[in-house]
Design an enzyme around this catalytic site. Structure first.
Site, PDB file in Angstrom:
ATOM      1  N   GLY A  45     -18.699 148.257   9.722  1.00 39.59           N
ATOM      2  CA  GLY A  45     -19.369 148.502   8.454  1.00 39.59           C
ATOM      3  C   GLY A  45     -20.877 148.538   8.567  1.00 39.59           C
ATOM      4  CG  HIS A 266      -6.426 136.502  22.905  1.00 37.19           C
ATOM      5  ND1 HIS A 266      -6.566 135.719  24.031  1.00 37.19           N
ATOM      6  CD2 HIS A 266      -7.466 137.366  22.927  1.00 37.19           C
ATOM      7  CE1 HIS A 266      -7.640 136.098  24.692  1.00 37.19           C
ATOM      8  NE2 HIS A 266      -8.211 137.104  24.050  1.00 37.19           N
ATOM      9  NE  ARG A 330      -7.273 140.440  24.793  1.00 35.55           N
ATOM     10  CZ  ARG A 330      -8.276 140.591  23.920  1.00 35.55           C
ATOM     11  NH1 ARG A 330      -8.025 140.961  22.687  1.00 35.55           N
ATOM     12  NH2 ARG A 330      -9.512 140.380  24.310  1.00 35.55           N
TER      13      ARG A 330
END
Length: 637
Positions: A45, A266, A330
């Site tokens: 953003g 993760h 991961r």
């Protein structure tokens, strides 16, 4: 609903360049006539707002934080990928593209991923120009380290604070434009709805979190860069304020939600310590460069790690995946950690953790070098656990971290609502079923600095946009709906805090839609979630009023959205009867317990259309074609 990806024709390596030349442009004088809303001021953003303002657009940026510096992007630790090939170890744009498509288990769009790999080169140069203090080698060149899913070193980093430093660079660019008057920054505002005029996104409804007042804001285009939905699990590495509200409200207005069940686990997180926790803490994947993952070979072995001889240690990733070792992706590392713990080999009091051991690296490099590379991470671990990782191995366990699903977007990053663009983790496009480490920062900055600044101009130049003010009936209707939702929450007058419903939802999702999933568990979750939601609307306690600062109301509104979104997430997981990336269906695995895809039936993006809270959503499918990286079963052995 039509899913037109708008992928340009031509050779893969030429698509983005040729497409850029053929896009319609807005000349500098006309850019000043357009107003653009950007919701979210994290990496995607802030970079989008800054780059669009730099080009001359009038930008209004919104954040529910008191400063863009508090965006969750600041928590990213390990690094950002780019195919610069500074180490000279064989990297290239094509190799980064290949690793990302393969790492996502062939569930991402090739064209989007290739564009990302191309732009990665520009991101590093741009960030260096902004003053981002990347780590450097002795001679002054930018340093690189390795991350999971790649056999080259392509990850640029700033110790364990890469997200923080990149965000500060984007923040400085944003605030420069605020100072120039090109960006109007609206802090402590939460988006509650997107406003559609004749089916086109033309504004938003926000709540001033300090005064409680609802506000209307109009624009020629709306950009959502509001992050992911990992907090739906309650315990995750995400900040407590992270939520799905902006994306979910847009979904309810007609934006398709793609692959909501694609959640990244993760592997290197501080294990859960008890029910008192509101979030979990990430230990950077970069630690797997020098840390070795192991457990005792014998179940129930509770000896201190230094008392367990080398021959009795099970370095399960190194033994099972010799080519990649501790640097497997991961999802692979997480699933294997769960398997050894399920087999009774886990360490710690709970048995739900494995060792990440730096003793070999300290002997080889010296404590000073390890402290230089990872010192802030080691310090953080010590403060949380009261264990010194220079002296004893870290204990880690997988946890929810990132979400690959998000609002569906086309090649221009526009959703199924015309005029509503979605950037960064809030969209679904680039990571498939599993994100490789150090790619989130890459995607957020690619979308914000380089993609939307071109594709938005094409949209504005190609679209007839009659003048709209906030007096339009569509704004009044959206504000009425937002107020009615707030009033409904305040009217319950129950005695159970919203956080308790959030915990219950999170436990159901973690147990049945987490690292491992099966049909029976997912069907059970689809029965349990509506019960929790009904209990919420009968018994939730929201103290205070709507017309002032009310944190309880903020939280309840976000939990209400999670309770609706969680059901879609489970439904998506139930429908996808294959294992891919971080989505592991127990019914679909190889004899070696690896994820087994079903390319014949599920080589597509699952995009869901909202039909009502208690109605079954409609599934739309965008087929995925692989021209450059041929479909193969992933192997990291």
């Amino acid at each position: 609903m039509i899913l037109d990806s708008k992928i340009p024709p031509g050779a893969m390596a030429d698509k983005w360049t040729d497409y850029g030349f053929n896009m319609k442009l807005v000349n500098p004088a006309n850019k000043r006539k357009h107003k653009v809303i950007v919701v979210g001021t994290g990496l995607a953003g802030a970079s989008a707002a800054a780059s669009l303002a730099e080009k001359g657009y009038n930008v209004h940026a919104f954040t529910f934080q008191d400063s863009p510096r508090r965006a969750h992007s600041i928590a990213a630790q390990g690094g950002i990928n780019a195919a610069k090939n500074y180490p000279g170890d064989g990297d290239s744009i094509h190799r980064l593209f290949y690793d990302t498509v393969k790492g996502g288990d062939f569930r991402a769009r090739e064209a989007n991923v290739h564009r990302l790999a191309e732009i990665s080169l520009k991101i590093i140069d741009h960030c260096v120009a902004l003053g981002v203090p990347f780590a450097r080698e002795y001679g002054g060149l930018l340093d690189n380290r390795s991350f999971g899913g790649a056999q080259v070193s392509r990850t640029f980093y700033a110790r364990g604070q890469t997200g923080q430093q990149l965000l500060l660079g984007a923040y400085q660019s944003l605030m420069r434009q605020v100072g120039e008057g090109q960006v109007k920054l609206h802090t402590r505002r939460e988006m509650l709805d997107v406003v559609l005029v004749d089916g086109v996104a033309r504004g938003i409804i926000v709540r001033d979190l300090v005064t409680g007042r609802l506000e209307r804001h109009e624009a020629d285009a709306v950009i959502l860069a509001t992050g992911g939905y990992g907090r739906v699990f309650y315990l995750s590495t995400n900040a407590a304020g992270c939520n799905v509200t902006a994306a979910w409200r847009a979904h309810k207005r007609g934006a398709a939600f793609a692959n909501p069940c694609f959640t990244q686990i993760h592997p290197t997180c501080v294990p859960v310590a008890g029910d008192h926790q509101s979030k979990l803490t990430l230990m950077s994947e970069s630690l797997r460069n020098d840390g070795r993952v192991w457990v005792p070979r014998t179940a129930g072995d509770k000896r201190p790690p230094h008392d367990i001889p080398e021959a009795e240690r099970f370095y399960f990733l190194e033994e099972k995946y010799p080519s990649f070792g501790n640097l497997v992706p991961r999802d692979v590392a997480s699933r294997n950690a769960k398997q050894v713990c399920d087999a009774g080999l886990g360490v710690g009091e709970s048995g739900l953790s494995v060792y990440l051991d730096f003793s070999d690296a300290i002997k080889r490099l010296g404590e000073g070098k390890i402290r230089e590379k990872y010192g802030n991470l080691f310090h953080m671990y010590d403060k949380i656990t009261d264990e010194n990782p220079y002296q004893v191995p870290m204990r880690i366990y997988p946890a929810v971290h990132y979400t690959m699903g998000g609002l569906w977007v086309d090649y221009n990053l526009m959703s199924t609502i015309p005029g509503l663009h979605v950037l960064g983790e809030a969209n679904f496009s680039d990571h498939g079923a599993n994100r490789l480490g150090a790619s989130a920062l890459m995607q957020g900055l690619a979308d914000g600095y380089f993609v939307i600044s071109q594709t938005l101009g094409h949209y504005l130049a190609s679209t007839s946009l009659p003048k709209v003010t906030t007096d339009h009936a569509a704004f009044a209707e959206a504000e009425h709906d937002a107020k009615a939702h707030i009033d409904r929450l305040l009217a319950v007058k129950g005695n159970v805090p919203a956080v308790e419903f959030h915990r219950r939802l999170g436990k159901v999702l973690w147990e049945h839609c987490g690292m491992a999933r099966n049909e029976a568990g997912l069907k059970l979750a689809l029965q349990e979630i509506p019960k929790i939601r009904a209990d919420f609307w009968n018994n939730v306690s929201v103290t205070g009023a709507g017309g002032d600062l009310n944190i309880a109301l903020e939280e309840a509104g976000r939990v209400a959205d999670f309770l609706e979104f969680g059901e879609l997430m489970v439904r998506d997981a139930l429908t996808r009867k294959e294992s891919c990336g971080g989505h592991f269906r127990e019914e679909s695995q190889t004899p070696e317990n690896e994820a087994l895809r079903d390319d014949e039936n599920f080589c597509h993006v699952a995009a869901w259309e909202f039909t009502g809270v208690d109605s079954e959503p409609i599934l739309h499918k965008e087929p995925l074609a692989f021209e450059e990286v041929h479909l193969t079963q992933r192997s990291y052995k």
